[in-house]
Scaffold this motif. Structure first.
Motif, short mmCIF file in Angstrom:
data_model
loop_
_atom_site.label_atom_id
_atom_site.label_comp_id
_atom_site.label_asym_id
_atom_site.label_seq_id
_atom_site.Cartn_x
_atom_site.Cartn_y
_atom_site.Cartn_z
N THR A 180 -12.13 -5.93 13.00
CA THR A 180 -13.31 -6.50 13.68
C THR A 180 -13.29 -6.29 15.18
OG1 THR A 180 -12.26 -8.66 14.01
CG2 THR A 180 -13.41 -8.28 11.90
N GLY A 181 -12.10 -5.99 15.73
CA GLY A 181 -11.97 -5.87 17.18
C GLY A 181 -11.82 -7.20 17.88
N ALA A 182 -11.70 -8.29 17.10
CA ALA A 182 -11.52 -9.61 17.70
C ALA A 182 -10.17 -9.69 18.39
CB ALA A 182 -11.64 -10.69 16.64
N LEU A 183 -10.16 -10.21 19.61
CA LEU A 183 -8.94 -10.33 20.41
C LEU A 183 -8.74 -11.79 20.79
CD1 LEU A 183 -7.79 -8.02 23.31
CD2 LEU A 183 -7.84 -10.49 23.63
N THR A 184 -7.59 -12.34 20.43
CA THR A 184 -7.26 -13.74 20.74
C THR A 184 -6.12 -13.77 21.74
OG1 THR A 184 -7.93 -14.41 18.51
CG2 THR A 184 -6.59 -15.97 19.78
N ASP A 185 -6.39 -14.30 22.92
CA ASP A 185 -5.36 -14.41 23.95
C ASP A 185 -4.27 -15.39 23.55
OD1 ASP A 185 -7.11 -12.87 25.41
OD2 ASP A 185 -7.02 -14.11 27.21
N LEU A 186 -3.03 -14.99 23.75
CA LEU A 186 -1.89 -15.91 23.65
C LEU A 186 -1.32 -16.20 25.03
CD1 LEU A 186 -0.10 -14.33 20.55
CD2 LEU A 186 -1.67 -16.29 20.59
N ASP A 187 -1.35 -15.20 25.90
CA ASP A 187 -0.88 -15.37 27.28
C ASP A 187 -1.54 -14.28 28.12
OD1 ASP A 187 0.77 -15.46 29.74
OD2 ASP A 187 2.08 -16.74 28.53
N ARG A 188 -2.11 -14.68 29.24
CA ARG A 188 -2.73 -13.73 30.17
C ARG A 188 -2.36 -14.19 31.57
NH1 ARG A 188 -7.61 -10.26 29.81
NH2 ARG A 188 -7.93 -11.05 27.69
N ARG A 189 -1.67 -13.33 32.32
CA ARG A 189 -1.24 -13.74 33.65
C ARG A 189 -1.22 -12.56 34.61
NH1 ARG A 189 4.50 -16.36 32.80
NH2 ARG A 189 3.42 -17.32 31.03
N LEU A 211 -1.03 -9.16 29.23
CA LEU A 211 -1.79 -9.76 28.14
C LEU A 211 -0.94 -9.72 26.89
CD1 LEU A 211 -4.40 -10.80 26.73
CD2 LEU A 211 -5.02 -8.39 26.39
N VAL A 212 -0.74 -10.89 26.29
CA VAL A 212 -0.17 -10.97 24.95
C VAL A 212 -1.28 -11.51 24.06
CG1 VAL A 212 1.60 -11.97 23.46
CG2 VAL A 212 2.15 -11.39 25.85
N ALA A 213 -1.60 -10.80 22.99
CA ALA A 213 -2.76 -11.17 22.18
C ALA A 213 -2.55 -10.79 20.73
CB ALA A 213 -4.02 -10.49 22.73
N ASP A 214 -3.31 -11.46 19.88
CA ASP A 214 -3.44 -11.07 18.48
C ASP A 214 -4.77 -10.35 18.33
OD1 ASP A 214 -1.01 -12.11 17.62
OD2 ASP A 214 -1.86 -14.08 17.14
N ILE A 215 -4.75 -9.16 17.75
CA ILE A 215 -5.95 -8.34 17.60
C ILE A 215 -6.18 -8.04 16.13
CG2 ILE A 215 -6.96 -6.07 18.07
CD1 ILE A 215 -5.60 -6.08 20.76
N HIS A 240 7.07 -14.53 22.56
CA HIS A 240 5.97 -14.42 21.60
C HIS A 240 6.31 -13.48 20.44
CE1 HIS A 240 2.82 -16.83 23.47
NE2 HIS A 240 3.21 -16.35 24.64
N GLY A 241 7.48 -12.90 20.46
CA GLY A 241 7.91 -12.08 19.34
C GLY A 241 7.12 -10.80 19.14
#
Length: 317
Positions: free
Chosen positions: A26-35, A18-22, A73-74
């Motif tokens: 707020t605990g909000a999690l935005t997927d950038l890549d999930r495999r 999982l690559v995500a911005d958190i 994704h840096g």
């Protein structure tokens, strides 16, 4: 301000990224890549106590792929978290595994305990359920993996947890394999042996976790999500359709009976079933069914968010 993280969950059967911005506030999690890749790291561990060379190479190949994604994704190195669970806990040669991962990803695997695994799973599965007006706490989160199953009870935080050594790969290899070939289909005696192991493990879990106290059963990992896909008769695996779907106990009972009676070819023909789960899905379904029967749950809420998301939250700090 969001934090970019990378989380790797390396289990007995699969390795996931999982690559995500958190947003820590707020605990909000935005997927950038999930495999996910099926690597069967736990191949033969229950019998030999060691990670097989070919299993290690499959896992390292997936790690090389994931390293490229993380770099693209840096994600800063301090925000990369690699967690290894049941198979690497059990293996005598886990140092070989650790060295390989470190050389590829630049991060040392965190071989976590069953209690830590339970906490990550609970956080990942319930964070967006809490206060949503949907499924009600207390939650019993069950994470049916390849080598172990975690039982976690709680509301906003974990109140009781136990990891037991039953999983779809472990039980298949222990009872449904003869001469290197998976039973096609298993005999009633083999099914009875798997069931006896599950029930004994449920007794162990119940000694630490009051299994009948939950208002909502939440099911995680590939066996459970695959059963949801089969129940919905999906033409392919669709995470959006599976996430927060509900599967009743009678559906689980019917699907389990169908899978246990099916040949390899019949299971492989199920369009939503990943090829890496064809040989082990019957054991996974039976684990879920026995859990539902033991707890009295009328349905299971299926979550695509699980230990991987919990690892991501931990990496965000």
């Amino acid at each position: 301000m969001t934090v970019r993280v990378a989380a790797v969950d390396c289990g007995t059967n699969s390795i996931r990224l999982l690559v995500a911005d958190i947003d820590p506030a707020t605990g909000a999690l935005t997927d950038l890549d999930r495999r996910m890749r099926i690597v069967r790291l736990g191949q033969g561990v229950d019998r030999t106590g060691r990670l097989a060379p070919e299993a290690l190479e499959r896992t390292f190949a997936a790690c090389r792929e994931y390293a490229e994604v993380i770099a693209r994704h840096g994600v800063p190195p301090e925000r990369v978290r690699f967690v290894a669970t049941s198979a690497s806990r059990d293996a005598e040669n886990r140092d070989e595994f650790t060295a390989g991962v470190l050389s590829i990803l630049g991060v040392r695997p965190q071989v976590i305990s069953g209690a830590q695994e339970a906490e990550y799973s609970f956080t990942g599965a319930t964070r967006e359920l809490t206060g949503s007006g949907g499924p009600q706490p207390p939650y019993l989160v069950v994470d049916i993996g390849g080598g172990s199953t975690e039982f976690v009870l709680g509301e906003r935080e974990v109140t009781a947890a136990r990891s037991v050594d039953i999983g779809c790969v472990r039980l298949t290899e222990r009872h449904l394999v003869s001469g290197g070939v998976v039973a096609d289909p298993p005999t009633p005696q083999q099914v009875a042996e798997v069931t006896a192991d599950i029930d004994a493990a449920l007794d162990q879990a119940a000694a630490a976790v009051p299994l009948d106290r939950a208002r909502t059963l939440v099911g995680l990992a590939g066996s459970v999500t695959s059963i949801s896909a089969i129940a919905q008769d999906l033409p392919g695996y669709d995470p959006a359709a599976i996430h927060h779907s509900r599967v009743g106990i009678e559906q689980v009972r019917e699907i389990t009976a169908r899978l246990l009676a099916a040949t390899h070819a019949e299971r492989a023909a199920i369009p939503s079933l990943h090829e890496g789960r064809v040989d082990v899905i019957a054991s996974g379904a039976l684990i879920l069914l026995r859990i539902m029967e033991r707890t009295g749950a009328k349905e299971v809420v299926v979550s695509e968010h699980d230990i991987l998301d919990g690892i991501g939250f931990a990496a965000a700090g």
